[in-house]
Scaffold this motif. Sequence first.
Motif, PDB file in Angstrom:
ATOM      1  N   ARG A 252       0.862  -1.178   0.000  1.00 43.37           N
ATOM      2  CA  ARG A 252       0.000   0.000   0.000  1.00 43.37           C
ATOM      3  C   ARG A 252       0.904   1.235   0.000  1.00 43.37           C
ATOM      4  O   ARG A 252       1.787   1.366   0.851  1.00 43.37           O
ATOM      5  CB  ARG A 252      -0.899  -0.021   1.231  1.00 43.37           C
ATOM      6  CG  ARG A 252      -1.821   1.159   1.358  1.00 43.37           C
ATOM      7  CD  ARG A 252      -2.821   0.947   2.485  1.00 43.37           C
ATOM      8  NE  ARG A 252      -2.188   0.716   3.776  1.00 43.37           N
ATOM      9  CZ  ARG A 252      -2.849   0.441   4.901  1.00 43.37           C
ATOM     10  NH1 ARG A 252      -4.166   0.331   4.876  1.00 43.37           N
ATOM     11  NH2 ARG A 252      -2.201   0.257   6.029  1.00 43.37           N
TER      12      ARG A 252
ATOM     13  N   VAL B 245       1.328   5.430   0.143  1.00 42.87           N
ATOM     14  CA  VAL B 245       0.634   6.604   0.677  1.00 42.87           C
ATOM     15  C   VAL B 245       1.544   7.821   0.528  1.00 42.87           C
ATOM     16  O   VAL B 245       2.719   7.772   0.905  1.00 42.87           O
ATOM     17  CB  VAL B 245       0.305   6.414   2.171  1.00 42.87           C
ATOM     18  CG1 VAL B 245      -0.449   7.628   2.713  1.00 42.87           C
ATOM     19  CG2 VAL B 245      -0.502   5.136   2.387  1.00 42.87           C
TER      20      VAL B 245
ATOM     21  N   TYR C 106      -8.119  14.196   0.960  1.00 44.88           N
ATOM     22  CA  TYR C 106      -7.328  13.022   0.599  1.00 44.88           C
ATOM     23  C   TYR C 106      -8.107  12.145  -0.361  1.00 44.88           C
ATOM     24  O   TYR C 106      -9.327  12.287  -0.515  1.00 44.88           O
ATOM     25  CB  TYR C 106      -6.886  12.221   1.835  1.00 44.88           C
ATOM     26  CG  TYR C 106      -8.006  11.707   2.719  1.00 44.88           C
ATOM     27  CD1 TYR C 106      -8.668  10.508   2.449  1.00 44.88           C
ATOM     28  CD2 TYR C 106      -8.383  12.403   3.856  1.00 44.88           C
ATOM     29  CE1 TYR C 106      -9.672  10.034   3.272  1.00 44.88           C
ATOM     30  CE2 TYR C 106      -9.383  11.939   4.689  1.00 44.88           C
ATOM     31  CZ  TYR C 106     -10.031  10.755   4.392  1.00 44.88           C
ATOM     32  OH  TYR C 106     -11.028  10.290   5.210  1.00 44.88           O
TER      33      TYR C 106
ATOM     34  N   ASP D 118      -8.480   7.990  -1.693  1.00 51.86           N
ATOM     35  CA  ASP D 118      -8.212   6.579  -1.401  1.00 51.86           C
ATOM     36  C   ASP D 118      -8.549   5.769  -2.646  1.00 51.86           C
ATOM     37  O   ASP D 118      -9.718   5.617  -2.997  1.00 51.86           O
ATOM     38  CB  ASP D 118      -9.056   6.115  -0.219  1.00 51.86           C
ATOM     39  CG  ASP D 118      -8.757   4.668   0.182  1.00 51.86           C
ATOM     40  OD1 ASP D 118      -8.100   3.950  -0.595  1.00 51.86           O
ATOM     41  OD2 ASP D 118      -9.194   4.262   1.280  1.00 51.86           O
ATOM     42  N   ASN D 119      -7.508   5.268  -3.334  1.00 54.72           N
ATOM     43  CA  ASN D 119      -7.697   4.419  -4.502  1.00 54.72           C
ATOM     44  C   ASN D 119      -7.586   2.926  -4.163  1.00 54.72           C
ATOM     45  O   ASN D 119      -7.461   2.097  -5.049  1.00 54.72           O
ATOM     46  CB  ASN D 119      -6.640   4.744  -5.567  1.00 54.72           C
ATOM     47  CG  ASN D 119      -6.791   6.141  -6.131  1.00 54.72           C
ATOM     48  OD1 ASN D 119      -7.764   6.460  -6.798  1.00 54.72           O
ATOM     49  ND2 ASN D 119      -5.816   7.005  -5.846  1.00 54.72           N
TER      50      ASN D 119
ATOM     51  N   LEU E  52      -2.907   5.890  -1.979  1.00 51.25           N
ATOM     52  CA  LEU E  52      -3.640   6.968  -1.328  1.00 51.25           C
ATOM     53  C   LEU E  52      -2.782   8.233  -1.326  1.00 51.25           C
ATOM     54  O   LEU E  52      -1.552   8.154  -1.338  1.00 51.25           O
ATOM     55  CB  LEU E  52      -4.010   6.598   0.117  1.00 51.25           C
ATOM     56  CG  LEU E  52      -4.812   5.312   0.319  1.00 51.25           C
ATOM     57  CD1 LEU E  52      -3.902   4.110   0.517  1.00 51.25           C
ATOM     58  CD2 LEU E  52      -5.747   5.441   1.530  1.00 51.25           C
TER      59      LEU E  52
ATOM     60  N   SER F 218      -2.763  12.544   0.211  1.00 51.20           N
ATOM     61  CA  SER F 218      -3.422  13.582   0.995  1.00 51.20           C
ATOM     62  C   SER F 218      -2.945  14.954   0.557  1.00 51.20           C
ATOM     63  O   SER F 218      -1.901  15.102  -0.078  1.00 51.20           O
ATOM     64  CB  SER F 218      -3.126  13.406   2.491  1.00 51.20           C
ATOM     65  OG  SER F 218      -1.884  14.000   2.836  1.00 51.20           O
TER      66      SER F 218
ATOM     67  N   LEU G  29      -5.617  11.622   6.718  1.00 51.66           N
ATOM     68  CA  LEU G  29      -5.356  10.396   5.966  1.00 51.66           C
ATOM     69  C   LEU G  29      -4.760   9.319   6.872  1.00 51.66           C
ATOM     70  O   LEU G  29      -5.105   8.141   6.740  1.00 51.66           O
ATOM     71  CB  LEU G  29      -4.427  10.675   4.782  1.00 51.66           C
ATOM     72  CG  LEU G  29      -4.108   9.472   3.892  1.00 51.66           C
ATOM     73  CD1 LEU G  29      -5.361   8.742   3.443  1.00 51.66           C
ATOM     74  CD2 LEU G  29      -3.284   9.891   2.681  1.00 51.66           C
TER      75      LEU G  29
ATOM     76  N   HIS H 193      -7.505   7.846   8.657  1.00 54.58           N
ATOM     77  CA  HIS H 193      -8.277   7.028   7.713  1.00 54.58           C
ATOM     78  C   HIS H 193      -7.633   5.650   7.542  1.00 54.58           C
ATOM     79  O   HIS H 193      -8.337   4.634   7.468  1.00 54.58           O
ATOM     80  CB  HIS H 193      -8.365   7.758   6.375  1.00 54.58           C
ATOM     81  CG  HIS H 193      -9.026   6.972   5.284  1.00 54.58           C
ATOM     82  ND1 HIS H 193     -10.383   6.719   5.247  1.00 54.58           N
ATOM     83  CD2 HIS H 193      -8.503   6.362   4.172  1.00 54.58           C
ATOM     84  CE1 HIS H 193     -10.672   5.999   4.174  1.00 54.58           C
ATOM     85  NE2 HIS H 193      -9.558   5.775   3.517  1.00 54.58           N
ATOM     86  N   LEU H 194      -6.306   5.607   7.487  1.00 53.15           N
ATOM     87  CA  LEU H 194      -5.614   4.327   7.375  1.00 53.15           C
ATOM     88  C   LEU H 194      -5.880   3.449   8.605  1.00 53.15           C
ATOM     89  O   LEU H 194      -6.134   2.245   8.478  1.00 53.15           O
ATOM     90  CB  LEU H 194      -4.109   4.552   7.218  1.00 53.15           C
ATOM     91  CG  LEU H 194      -3.641   5.145   5.893  1.00 53.15           C
ATOM     92  CD1 LEU H 194      -2.153   5.472   5.968  1.00 53.15           C
ATOM     93  CD2 LEU H 194      -3.909   4.197   4.740  1.00 53.15           C
TER      94      LEU H 194
ATOM     95  N   ARG I 170      -9.301   2.074   8.413  1.00 52.24           N
ATOM     96  CA  ARG I 170      -9.351   0.926   7.492  1.00 52.24           C
ATOM     97  C   ARG I 170      -8.772  -0.333   8.123  1.00 52.24           C
ATOM     98  O   ARG I 170      -9.305  -1.425   7.951  1.00 52.24           O
ATOM     99  CB  ARG I 170      -8.571   1.249   6.215  1.00 52.24           C
ATOM    100  CG  ARG I 170      -9.380   1.944   5.130  1.00 52.24           C
ATOM    101  CD  ARG I 170      -8.569   2.149   3.860  1.00 52.24           C
ATOM    102  NE  ARG I 170      -7.805   0.979   3.434  1.00 52.24           N
ATOM    103  CZ  ARG I 170      -7.157   0.896   2.272  1.00 52.24           C
ATOM    104  NH1 ARG I 170      -7.189   1.924   1.429  1.00 52.24           N
ATOM    105  NH2 ARG I 170      -6.487  -0.175   1.949  1.00 52.24           N
TER     106      ARG I 170
END
Length: 321
Positions: free
Chosen positions: A97, A99, A144, A146-147, A151, A153, A162, A165-166, A169
């Motif tokens: 992932r 970011v 931000y 989120d794909n 990701l 921001s 962000l 947000h992580l 998740r």
Amino acid sequence: MTTLAFAALDGMLHYELATACEIFTLDPTGLADPWYDVVVCAQGPIQAGRFVIEPDDGLDRLARAETVIVPSIADVDAEIPPALLDAVRAAHERGARLVSLCTGAFVLAAAGVLDGLRATTHWAHTDVLAARYPRVRVDPDVLYVDNGRVLASAGKAAAIDLCLHLIRRDHGPTVANAVARRMVVPPHRAGGQAQFVTTPVPARADHPLADLLSWTMARLDRRLTVEDLARQANLSSRHLARQFRAATGTTPLQWLLIQRIRRAQDLLENTEQGIDAVAEAAGMGTATTLRRHFHAAVGVSPDVYRRTFAAKALLSPPPPA
């Protein structure tokens, strides 16, 4: 335990790195287990503002991490080390992932991992990012993006959003809210919320429109038309539009709408007025009109905005008698 690696390089800004490290290295006791194994990766000691940072490991560790975070860089025109780009690509190919925080998006874009994806960065650099990397779908108006595996921001506070947000998740909203309380920050701001509402104003106080703009700001609660503004400025509507475009970069009506939105924001943050009263004071007429324009400009409803940004005293229960 998830390995979370920060990609550090000379010339980076220390704020996003330090803040994100603080968030992901909080004592997880009572929050979640396992937590994050955080490492700072670089080719050697780096200069970040006034600080020299000794990395935990080299870029080969970055390529093996489950999550790679690229903090902001100070100079978006500086050459990005090829070894860093190779490590980012290797991590991406392994399924990591990725970011970016603030201008760290320029690193992901240079590595090619943002091609075909939505991304954002600090509002001051979105035009540069879009022009330099036309295959990246740059969204300048969000906190931000989120794909899924990639990701990005905007700057400063949006980087905190962000990071939370992580955690949301990975560990759920309860854990993310607990971390936010420890950080004393709002627990959740939707990524689609606008970075800010532009307020174009003349650069000089002696600009020909300065008096008109001050006059208009004092009458935002009234119904105003372009003709009203032109009459006050003693100009034709067409001439006023030309001067407005030159002074503010936008049209008279768009500028007026932005000022009404900002007036509504101020009232939502600092007063207990109901939405109907806020709409009237901001010249929107009705709560329905305010909600429509406010959501279009800011990305959230007036009610959500108030819950997020209202002064603490307004949201606290009154003290016992």
